[in-house]
Design an enzyme around this catalytic site. Structure first.
Site, PDB file in Angstrom:
ATOM      1  N   CYS A 111       0.882  -1.180   0.000  1.00  0.00           N
ATOM      2  CA  CYS A 111       0.000   0.000   0.000  1.00  0.00           C
ATOM      3  C   CYS A 111       0.913   1.222   0.000  1.00  0.00           C
ATOM      4  O   CYS A 111       1.073   1.881   1.022  1.00  0.00           O
ATOM      5  CB  CYS A 111      -0.915  -0.017   1.222  1.00  0.00           C
ATOM      6  SG  CYS A 111      -1.734  -1.610   1.528  1.00  0.00           S
ATOM      7  N   ALA A 112       1.527   1.518  -1.141  1.00  0.00           N
ATOM      8  CA  ALA A 112       2.781   2.269  -1.155  1.00  0.00           C
ATOM      9  C   ALA A 112       2.670   3.786  -1.222  1.00  0.00           C
ATOM     10  O   ALA A 112       3.591   4.479  -0.798  1.00  0.00           O
ATOM     11  CB  ALA A 112       3.652   1.783  -2.322  1.00  0.00           C
ATOM     12  N   GLY A 115       4.830   7.145  -0.983  1.00  0.00           N
ATOM     13  CA  GLY A 115       6.178   6.697  -1.289  1.00  0.00           C
ATOM     14  C   GLY A 115       7.172   6.762  -0.157  1.00  0.00           C
ATOM     15  O   GLY A 115       8.353   6.475  -0.365  1.00  0.00           O
ATOM     16  N   GLY A 116       6.744   7.148   1.048  1.00  0.00           N
ATOM     17  CA  GLY A 116       7.683   7.241   2.160  1.00  0.00           C
ATOM     18  C   GLY A 116       8.373   5.917   2.451  1.00  0.00           C
ATOM     19  O   GLY A 116       9.596   5.854   2.572  1.00  0.00           O
ATOM     20  N   LYS A 117       7.592   4.847   2.578  1.00  0.00           N
ATOM     21  CA  LYS A 117       8.185   3.536   2.868  1.00  0.00           C
ATOM     22  C   LYS A 117       8.978   3.020   1.666  1.00  0.00           C
ATOM     23  O   LYS A 117      10.046   2.427   1.817  1.00  0.00           O
ATOM     24  CB  LYS A 117       7.105   2.526   3.246  1.00  0.00           C
ATOM     25  CG  LYS A 117       6.690   2.543   4.717  1.00  0.00           C
ATOM     26  CD  LYS A 117       5.803   3.723   5.041  1.00  0.00           C
ATOM     27  CE  LYS A 117       5.268   3.684   6.466  1.00  0.00           C
ATOM     28  NZ  LYS A 117       4.421   4.855   6.764  1.00  0.00           N
ATOM     29  N   GLU A 135       0.082   0.423  -5.551  1.00  0.00           N
ATOM     30  CA  GLU A 135      -0.924   1.354  -5.036  1.00  0.00           C
ATOM     31  C   GLU A 135      -2.213   1.145  -5.817  1.00  0.00           C
ATOM     32  O   GLU A 135      -2.214   1.182  -7.054  1.00  0.00           O
ATOM     33  CB  GLU A 135      -0.437   2.800  -5.171  1.00  0.00           C
ATOM     34  CG  GLU A 135      -1.462   3.847  -4.802  1.00  0.00           C
ATOM     35  CD  GLU A 135      -2.040   3.663  -3.401  1.00  0.00           C
ATOM     36  OE1 GLU A 135      -3.270   3.784  -3.248  1.00  0.00           O
ATOM     37  OE2 GLU A 135      -1.249   3.407  -2.451  1.00  0.00           O
ATOM     38  N   ARG A 140      -3.138   8.264  -6.901  1.00  0.00           N
ATOM     39  CA  ARG A 140      -2.042   8.205  -5.933  1.00  0.00           C
ATOM     40  C   ARG A 140      -0.824   7.484  -6.495  1.00  0.00           C
ATOM     41  O   ARG A 140       0.303   7.741  -6.062  1.00  0.00           O
ATOM     42  CB  ARG A 140      -2.522   7.524  -4.646  1.00  0.00           C
ATOM     43  CG  ARG A 140      -3.431   8.415  -3.822  1.00  0.00           C
ATOM     44  CD  ARG A 140      -4.163   7.657  -2.716  1.00  0.00           C
ATOM     45  NE  ARG A 140      -3.255   6.990  -1.803  1.00  0.00           N
ATOM     46  CZ  ARG A 140      -2.655   7.549  -0.768  1.00  0.00           C
ATOM     47  NH1 ARG A 140      -2.825   8.841  -0.535  1.00  0.00           N
ATOM     48  NH2 ARG A 140      -1.874   6.851   0.037  1.00  0.00           N
ATOM     49  N   ASP A 180       1.579  -1.246   5.123  1.00  0.00           N
ATOM     50  CA  ASP A 180       1.228  -0.014   5.834  1.00  0.00           C
ATOM     51  C   ASP A 180      -0.233   0.238   5.515  1.00  0.00           C
ATOM     52  O   ASP A 180      -0.568   0.944   4.568  1.00  0.00           O
ATOM     53  CB  ASP A 180       2.125   1.129   5.379  1.00  0.00           C
ATOM     54  CG  ASP A 180       1.914   2.389   6.204  1.00  0.00           C
ATOM     55  OD1 ASP A 180       1.758   2.258   7.427  1.00  0.00           O
ATOM     56  OD2 ASP A 180       1.889   3.478   5.628  1.00  0.00           O
ATOM     57  N   CYS A 233      -1.328   3.964  11.275  1.00  0.00           N
ATOM     58  CA  CYS A 233      -1.138   5.232  11.995  1.00  0.00           C
ATOM     59  C   CYS A 233      -2.407   5.530  12.778  1.00  0.00           C
ATOM     60  O   CYS A 233      -2.982   6.607  12.676  1.00  0.00           O
ATOM     61  CB  CYS A 233      -0.771   6.364  11.044  1.00  0.00           C
ATOM     62  SG  CYS A 233      -1.967   6.677   9.727  1.00  0.00           S
TER      63      CYS A 233
END
Length: 451
Positions: A111-112, A115-117, A135, A140, A180, A233
């Protein structure tokens, strides 16, 4: 203070007790923590610390992460456009640190976006192994591709598919997976107060149902002996500990593993070897994570999707591209090339068959092949390293020219000759310009130009 939903406040008090809830709620009178993570492929740590014009403090659980002061604006600095760092909430940096990717790994970020991870995983893979970033949402996935492009990632496959569709194609394929998961977002209330308006207990239930399906798909794609990190989160137990408990009950081949950084910096969750990051106990927002290991003796076999056949690129295309490389670069990238319409890609090693998949990026995008010319891509420039180009125009960060370039303006430069030049800021690639009689025609992508 952020106006928190009353029912959310009641749930927090029930979860952690009145006394600790008071400290938790008091944390919402303060500001959110601001973080960025350096790109080790572009700038060494010691050089980064010296050159960055921000007030930086290390993030304890991430060797690549730093806090910056809220008065700093790193997103408006040319170094951000050059991909020297990624702006990321500090607690979110814990996820990939728990995964511990290593060079050569085949890794899925399921679930990218944004792009942080994925960029964090890329930092540990270097130019080895394979990162598949998926994604489900088409809008997105474009942002995800742009962030990986700016990061300079070469060995990537960016996919726009459902987790179920991915599981059909990638059974037992990945060494490591990040899930994530989409969640109710309670951990972001301080950073994004508007998320409070979208919160409800019904949303928690909806997210929990969706997370269970995503975990099921991820379990199918992990190799025996592989590692999966699940994260959210949010604070709700339904989406965290209870989610993992249900998964383990139906998947006895999985077990929870401790996270080394968690021993020092994170609080244990109510389920052993799960971890919570609380905003009143560290400098960061709310997060949950669990590291799961799939038994190597499951009886399953690791599988590789068929590589399939890649049609060789036409000789005329190769001739145009190699002529560009000889004129502009110090090397000709080696590997398997593929042409998608007019777009030329250098495919990542170990790439599976792409047939039937919705692909946004299939490796390192080289550029566009026209009838009689080759136009280099932004991704090609951003993934170059010093010494890999012959021609460049360099601007300093305190010059007007670098900001004019990022706005898309053509510039006059003190340089003779003609052809493609890598435009750099303090030696770091920003994009392309084409020199014609002293005028540098701007080829910074229109969609990325500063206003």
């Amino acid at each position: 203070m952020t106006a928190l939903p009353e029912r959310f406040v009641q749930r927090i008090k029930q979860m952690i007790g009145e006394q600790e809830a008071a400290a938790f709620l008091a944390s919402y009178t303060g500001s959110a923590a601001h973080g960025l993570r350096l790109n080790p492929a572009k700038v060494p740590l010691d050089e980064f610390i010296v050159k960055m014009p921000f007030s930086l403090t290390p993030v304890s659980w991430c060797p690549l992460g730093f806090y910056y002061h809220e008065k700093d604006r790193p997103g408006k600095h040319p170094y951000h456009a050059a991909g020297l760092y990624y702006i990321q909430e500090p607690s979110a940096m814990a996820v990939v640190e728990a995964l511990k990717p290593e060079p050569g790994d085949i890794v899925l970020d399921l679930c990218a976006a944004p792009g942080g991870k994925s960029t964090h995983i890329s930092s540990y893979l270097g130019n080895s192994g394979l990162l598949v970033a998926n994604e489900i949402h088409p809008t997105r996935v474009k942002v995800l591709s742009e962030n990986l492009e700016r990061w300079g990632a070469r060995n990537i496959l960016v996919v726009n598919e459902t987790p179920e569709r991915m599981a059909e194609r990638f059974r037992g394929f990945f060494d490591k997976i990040v899930v994530d998961a989409p969640c109710s977002g309670e951990g972001m209330f301080r950073k994004l107060p508007e998320a409070c308006d979208d919160w409800s207990e019904e949303k928690i239930g909806h997210c929990a149902f969706m997370q269970a399906d995503i975990l099921e798909s991820a379990s199918i794609m992990l190799k025996p002996g592989g590692v999966m990190v699940y994260s959210t989160c949010t604070f709700s137990e339904e989406e965290n500990e209870w989610q993992i408990e249900r998964f383990l009950l139906s998947h006895p081949e999985f077990s929870l593993e401790p996270v080394a950084q968690g021993e020092c910096f994170f609080e244990r969750g109510k389920l052993a070897n799960t971890y919570r990051l609380w905003p009143h106990k560290l400098s960061g927002e709310g997060h949950f994570l669990a590291r799961l290991r799939k038994s190597a003796s499951t009886g399953e076999r690791s599988e590789k999707p068929g590589a399939g056949k890649v049609k060789p690129i036409p000789a005329a295309t190769r001739k145009l591209f190699e002529a560009f490389c000889r004129e502009t670069l110090t090397f000709i990238p080696e590997g398997q090339y593929a042409l998608f319409g007019e777009q030329l890609y250098l495919l990542a090693d170990g790439l599976p068959s792409l047939k039937g998949l919705k692909i946004a990026r299939a490796g390192w995008h080289m550029g566009t092949v026209k009838k009689d010319r080759f136009e280099p891509s932004h991704a090609l420039a951003l993934a170059l390293k010093p010494g890999e180009w012959k021609r460049n125009v360099n601007f300093s960060t305190d010059s007007d020219e670098v900001y004019r370039y990022l706005k898309g303006e053509s510039l006059f430069v003190q340089k003779t000759g003609k052809g493609w030049d890598v435009v750099t800021v303090d030696g770091y690639p920003l994009g392309w310009g084409k020199l014609v009689q002293g005028q540098l025609k701007n080829h910074y992508p229109k969609g990325l130009r500063w206003v």
